[in-house]
Design a protein around this motif. Structure first.
Motif: not given
Length: 270
Positions: A71, A77, A92
């Protein structure tokens, strides 16, 4: 030759060698490439102000198997070697994959994932990725893999490199082959490296320890351990590395907090 002049000459050689390739293959310049890795005894350099990003923290969480979730300070992400078994909640923004085994990729990534980066090219030849998203730049260095029968498959794995907050973070993927000088030159500097340490399905422990030592990363994050005792890997690394066991699956790191001595950090769950 005075040192400042020597430095200018080295920088000039570097840009003459690297810029043409960058212009063809990359959408943004890499900050992690070596000045001239082809020359012996040349150290790595980062082409950004020393204090830039020094206080920005990157969170790295071990999710399982070969999946780490990165992150960035800007909130991007990233899940590595993504099979959807780990690192999918929350979803993500970017996933990287390698195809040595089904535990490292999925043919059906969730539709909400904005960028799916495969470490191989389904159409043949090496995969080429140069993605800038938010505050991170992602690129890859292709390597070969071996099939169950031992045959070599060219360019079927990728080492993915994430450049963020002044840090160079690398994930070796399902690495089957020793790295050549050309690989090291293409990788450049890695502050943090995620390395498979099973010692059988990927490279041998001796070969993996050799790679970790040559990359001179400040932090080595083991992964893909299976039943191999973690001490089998750490014991081969020698006194140049210290070992830390953490009671959390998450590591927070910045340029400012990189350890002075090279360190193997074993996160919870590894």
């Amino acid at each position: 030759m005075p040192v400042p002049r020597l430095l200018l000459v080295c920088l000039g050689i570097f840009w003459l060698m690297v810029l043409p390739a960058m212009a063809q293959e990359q959408s943004a310049p890499s900050r992690c490439l070596a000045i001239a890795q082809a020359f012996p005894h040349v150290t790595y350099a980062s082409f950004m102000p020393a204090q830039a990003g020094a206080k920005e923290e990157v969170r790295i969480t071990y999710a399982g198997h070969s999946t780490y979730v990165i992150k960035t300070p800007g909130g991007v992400r990233i899940a590595t070697d993504y099979s959807s078994a780990y690192g999918s909640a929350p979803l993500p923004d970017v996933v990287t994959m390698n195809k040595a085994h089904r535990t490292h990729y999925t043919d059906a990534p969730e539709p909400g994932i904005a960028h799916v980066l495969r470490g191989w090219n389904p159409e043949g030849g090496p995969a080429r990725h140069a993605l800038g998203i938010g505050d991170v730049y992602i690129r890859n260095v292709p390597t070969d893999i071996r099939s169950w029968g031992g045959d070599l498959e060219r360019d079927a794995n990728s080492i993915f490199i994430f450049e963020v907050a002044g840090l160079c973070i690398g994930h070796l993927g399902h690495l089957h082959v020793r790295l050549s000088d050309a690989h090291y030159a293409a990788i450049g500097r890695l502050d943090v490296v995620m390395a498979p340490v099973d010692g059988g399905m990927t490279l041998s422990l001796d070969a993996m320890s050799e790679i970790a030592e040559r990359l001179s990363s400040s932090i080595v994050l083991p992964m893909h351990r299976h039943s191999t005792p973690i001490g089998a890997f750490t014991g081969r690394m020698g006194p140049a590395f210290t070992v830390e066991f953490r009671d959390s699956p998450t590591l927070t790191v910045s340029l400012r907090t990189l350890p002075r001595q090279r360190t193997i950090i074993v996160l919870k769950g590894v």
